[in-house]
Design a protein around this motif. Structure first.
Motif, mmCIF file in Angstrom:
data_model
loop_
_atom_site.group_PDB
_atom_site.id
_atom_site.type_symbol
_atom_site.label_atom_id
_atom_site.label_comp_id
_atom_site.label_asym_id
_atom_site.label_seq_id
_atom_site.Cartn_x
_atom_site.Cartn_y
_atom_site.Cartn_z
ATOM 1 N N ASN A 68 -53.416 -101.963 53.319
ATOM 2 C CA ASN A 68 -52.057 -101.533 52.989
ATOM 3 C C ASN A 68 -51.305 -100.940 54.178
ATOM 4 O O ASN A 68 -50.097 -101.135 54.317
ATOM 5 C CB ASN A 68 -52.092 -100.498 51.867
ATOM 6 N N MET A 69 -52.015 -100.174 55.032
ATOM 7 C CA MET A 69 -51.334 -99.454 56.104
ATOM 8 C C MET A 69 -51.603 -100.022 57.492
ATOM 9 O O MET A 69 -50.920 -99.666 58.442
ATOM 10 C CB MET A 69 -51.754 -97.976 56.075
ATOM 11 N N GLY A 70 -52.626 -100.860 57.630
ATOM 12 C CA GLY A 70 -52.942 -101.444 58.930
ATOM 13 C C GLY A 70 -53.662 -100.492 59.870
ATOM 14 O O GLY A 70 -53.576 -100.641 61.085
ATOM 15 N N PHE A 71 -54.394 -99.524 59.347
ATOM 16 C CA PHE A 71 -55.137 -98.580 60.181
ATOM 17 C C PHE A 71 -56.416 -99.240 60.688
ATOM 18 O O PHE A 71 -56.876 -100.236 60.144
ATOM 19 C CB PHE A 71 -55.508 -97.318 59.404
ATOM 20 N N LYS A 72 -57.015 -98.657 61.715
ATOM 21 C CA LYS A 72 -58.301 -99.127 62.233
ATOM 22 C C LYS A 72 -59.420 -98.257 61.663
ATOM 23 O O LYS A 72 -59.242 -97.059 61.485
ATOM 24 C CB LYS A 72 -58.332 -99.034 63.755
ATOM 25 N N GLU A 73 -60.586 -98.867 61.431
ATOM 26 C CA GLU A 73 -61.729 -98.119 60.892
ATOM 27 C C GLU A 73 -62.189 -97.024 61.843
ATOM 28 O O GLU A 73 -62.626 -95.962 61.418
ATOM 29 C CB GLU A 73 -62.903 -99.063 60.632
ATOM 30 N N THR A 74 -62.095 -97.286 63.144
ATOM 31 C CA THR A 74 -62.604 -96.323 64.126
ATOM 32 C C THR A 74 -61.756 -95.065 64.206
ATOM 33 O O THR A 74 -62.229 -94.032 64.693
ATOM 34 C CB THR A 74 -62.668 -96.975 65.520
ATOM 35 N N ASP A 75 -60.499 -95.111 63.730
ATOM 36 C CA ASP A 75 -59.600 -93.957 63.818
ATOM 37 C C ASP A 75 -59.551 -93.143 62.536
ATOM 38 O O ASP A 75 -58.774 -92.195 62.443
ATOM 39 C CB ASP A 75 -58.180 -94.420 64.154
ATOM 40 N N LEU A 76 -60.357 -93.503 61.535
ATOM 41 C CA LEU A 76 -60.285 -92.821 60.240
ATOM 42 C C LEU A 76 -61.273 -91.664 60.161
ATOM 43 O O LEU A 76 -62.421 -91.783 60.576
ATOM 44 C CB LEU A 76 -60.576 -93.810 59.109
ATOM 45 N N ILE A 77 -60.797 -90.535 59.626
ATOM 46 C CA ILE A 77 -61.676 -89.422 59.295
ATOM 47 C C ILE A 77 -61.404 -89.016 57.849
ATOM 48 O O ILE A 77 -60.330 -89.298 57.306
ATOM 49 C CB ILE A 77 -61.481 -88.209 60.226
#
Length: 192
Positions: A68-77
């Motif tokens: 939905n938002m186009g975030f990267k897995e490595t930047d998620l906390i």
């Protein structure tokens, strides 16, 4: 109630999960504030029954963030994680002499909020103020987060080294003052 910033945060909500809120909180408290990849490893290795539905929720929240938002897995906390009590399912268990005993099955609602730390500038301001990240030394967001973890490890290692050196210094002073000699103060060589 959890407040969310829709620009940098995505959530997943699991309702009416068949377990008590207390048992789910045991696991939730271990993953709050950790990175997405580290959280998945922790949930796979913990021996509790609550890990599987929480694992599914974290995975679902990450899928929402990526799709939905186009975030990267490595930047998620995991910025926020909450467990609330749900409804209690009441049943009757038949017993001897036509009697019945009540069975109460508790449920809980679990909310997982993932935050993209690459887009959150206030997080980096907080990191700089707390002394984890120095001025523009690291440009990449992942490197900043890894730098924070590495500094924590170095701090722990320095504490261990300081304690060890302090013990050596105390032994050296005892030896110099004549307080520590073979068989006198330690009591190891007294038995003959």
């Amino acid at each position: 109630m959890i407040k969310r910033d829709p620009d940098v945060e995505v959530y997943a909500l699991g309702q009416h999960i068949c377990m008590s809120a207390h048992k789910a909180r045991r696991v939730i408290d271990q993953i709050r504030g950790r990175s997405y990849e580290e959280t998945l490893m922790i949930l796979e290795l913990m021996p509790y029954r609550a890990c599987y539905p929480i694992f599914k929720l974290v995975y679902s929240a990450a899928a929402n963030a990526i799709h939905n938002m186009g975030f990267k897995e490595t930047d998620l906390i995991i910025s926020q994680a909450e467990v609330n009590e749900g409804t209690i399912v009441k049943k009757l268990k038949p017993r001897a002499r036509g009697r019945s005993y009540p069975i109460k099955r508790p449920t809980c609602h679990i909310t997982i909020v993932l935050q993209d730390i690459s887009k959150d500038q206030e997080y980096f301001i907080w990191l700089r103020k707390s002394g984890w990240v120095y001025k523009d030394k690291y440009t990449d967001v992942r490197e900043r987060y890894l730098c924070m973890i590495e500094l924590e490890r170095l701090k722990w290692a320095n504490d261990v080294i300081e304690r060890y050196l302090c013990m050596i210094e105390q032994d050296r002073l005892k030896w110099a003052n004549g307080e520590w000699a073979y068989g006198e103060s330690e009591g190891v060589w007294d038995k003959k």
